[in-house]
Design an enzyme around this catalytic site. Structure first.
Site, short mmCIF file in Angstrom:
data_model
loop_
_atom_site.label_atom_id
_atom_site.label_comp_id
_atom_site.label_asym_id
_atom_site.label_seq_id
_atom_site.Cartn_x
_atom_site.Cartn_y
_atom_site.Cartn_z
N ASN A 6 -68.94 -37.83 4.45
CA ASN A 6 -69.07 -39.08 5.11
C ASN A 6 -67.93 -39.58 5.58
O ASN A 6 -67.16 -40.01 5.15
CB ASN A 6 -69.48 -39.96 3.65
CG ASN A 6 -69.52 -41.31 3.99
OD1 ASN A 6 -69.87 -41.63 5.25
ND2 ASN A 6 -69.84 -42.18 2.89
N LYS A 8 -67.84 -42.77 7.22
CA LYS A 8 -67.87 -44.10 7.10
C LYS A 8 -67.65 -44.78 8.31
O LYS A 8 -68.00 -44.25 9.34
CB LYS A 8 -66.71 -44.54 6.00
CG LYS A 8 -66.84 -43.49 4.59
CD LYS A 8 -66.07 -44.40 3.42
CE LYS A 8 -66.06 -43.31 2.37
NZ LYS A 8 -65.65 -44.06 0.92
N HIS A 88 -75.28 -45.81 -0.79
CA HIS A 88 -73.92 -45.56 -1.14
C HIS A 88 -73.46 -46.91 -1.51
O HIS A 88 -73.54 -47.97 -1.42
CB HIS A 88 -73.19 -45.13 0.22
CG HIS A 88 -71.89 -44.87 -0.05
ND1 HIS A 88 -70.71 -45.71 -0.03
CD2 HIS A 88 -71.14 -43.52 -0.03
CE1 HIS A 88 -69.59 -45.15 -0.19
NE2 HIS A 88 -69.82 -43.85 -0.06
N GLU A 157 -71.56 -40.72 -7.64
CA GLU A 157 -70.16 -41.16 -7.22
C GLU A 157 -69.85 -42.33 -7.97
O GLU A 157 -70.30 -43.69 -7.73
CB GLU A 157 -70.54 -41.60 -5.69
CG GLU A 157 -71.04 -40.43 -4.98
CD GLU A 157 -70.51 -40.67 -3.47
OE1 GLU A 157 -69.66 -39.96 -3.01
OE2 GLU A 157 -70.91 -41.92 -2.84
N GLY A 163 -62.40 -43.35 -3.08
CA GLY A 163 -61.28 -43.76 -2.22
C GLY A 163 -59.95 -44.01 -2.93
O GLY A 163 -59.12 -44.47 -2.72
N SER A 193 -63.26 -38.99 -4.69
CA SER A 193 -61.98 -38.53 -4.39
C SER A 193 -61.98 -36.86 -4.69
O SER A 193 -61.27 -36.40 -5.13
CB SER A 193 -61.02 -39.25 -5.37
OG SER A 193 -60.83 -40.37 -5.26
C1 PEP Z 1 -67.60 -41.39 -0.51
O1 PEP Z 1 -67.53 -42.67 0.09
O2 PEP Z 1 -68.98 -41.12 -0.69
C2 PEP Z 1 -66.53 -40.79 -1.11
C3 PEP Z 1 -66.76 -40.02 -2.18
O3 PEP Z 1 -65.23 -41.09 -0.68
P1 PEP Z 1 -63.74 -40.56 -1.20
O4 PEP Z 1 -64.12 -39.09 -1.01
O5 PEP Z 1 -62.97 -41.02 -0.28
O6 PEP Z 1 -63.72 -40.87 -2.67
#
Ligand code: PEP
Length: 231
Positions: A6, A8, A88, A157, A163, A193
């Protein structure tokens, strides 16, 4: 395994094209048994002759119409995009999408036959309220969703892990994934993460069918390492 990136609000049309070329070359050397997905920003959507599935990070529940700033089904169909990320945490918590709007969007894109990567996850204060509160929160995020939809993928998630460099312990991921698997018998991804140094351990967990990767997917070498960790 499903490994999804992703981006973003990162990357441009040009850098996404370079990334896709490098990713395709890497996938061609193996990993044909894995499903690799990339969700670039809307401006970088394109038609790619590729085994990598390109999806939309978001779209409005409409074919077309007067929804300034949004894209709809017609704009996705131009590039044969058939996969979408819905629910999300940034759309829920930063951009204020309600469960009602999310459910409506899911129904619309289900009707259109899309593969839906549907994200759920609890904020820190819910996690700290105990496991009953946590599961109730996740259940509420599944409310109204057709859990029998054959093109549905769930991504768990935790908001506090996105993040931040923090992840739940493997035992916690397993516990929550096992509980979710009782509610929904669809592929279940972990996100939050995921990095090259923890991807192998996370994907080795029995109830983890893949990962959704944000920050670490922006670096192609890191994303390749994460795909390699499916082995
Ligand atoms: C996400 O935004 O779906 C995500 C998992 O971000 P990160 O891997 O940066 O934590």
């Amino acid at each position: 395994m499903i490994v999804a990136a992703n981006f973003k609000t990162n990357m441009t049309r040009r850098s996404t094209q370079e990334y896709m070329r490098a990713l395709e070359a890497f996938i061609a050397t193996g990993h044909s048994e894995d499903t690799v997905m990339v969700f670039p920003p809307a401006t970088a959507l394109d038609r790619w002759e590729s085994s990598v599935i390109v999806g939309a990070q978001n779209a409005y529940a409409t074919h077309h119409g007067a929804y300034t700033g949004e894209i709809g089904l017609e704009q996705l169909e131009e590039f044969d995009i058939r996969t979408i990320l819905i629910g999300h945490s940034e759309r829920r918590h930063v951009l204020g999408e309600s469960q009602e709007e999310i459910v409506h969007k899911c129904h619309f894109y289900q009707e259109a036959g899309f593969t839906i990567v549907y994200c759920i996850g609890e904020p820190l204060e819910i996690r700290e309220s105990g496991s009953d509160a946590l599961m109730e929160y996740l259940e509420a995020q599944l409310e109204g969703i057709d859990l029998g939809y054959r093109n549905l993928i769930i991504a768990y998630e935790p908001v506090w892990a996105i993040g931040t460099g923090l992840t739940p312990s493997s035992d916690d991921i397993l516990l929550i994934h096992n509980a979710l698997k009782k509610m929904v018998q669809r592929p279940l991804l972990y996100g939050g993460s995921v990095k090259p140094n923890n991807a192998r351990e996370i994907m080795a967990l029995a109830s983890v069918d893949g990962v959704l990767v944000g920050g670490a997917s922006l670096n192609i070498d890191d994303f390749k390492s994460i795909i390699q960790a499916t082995e």
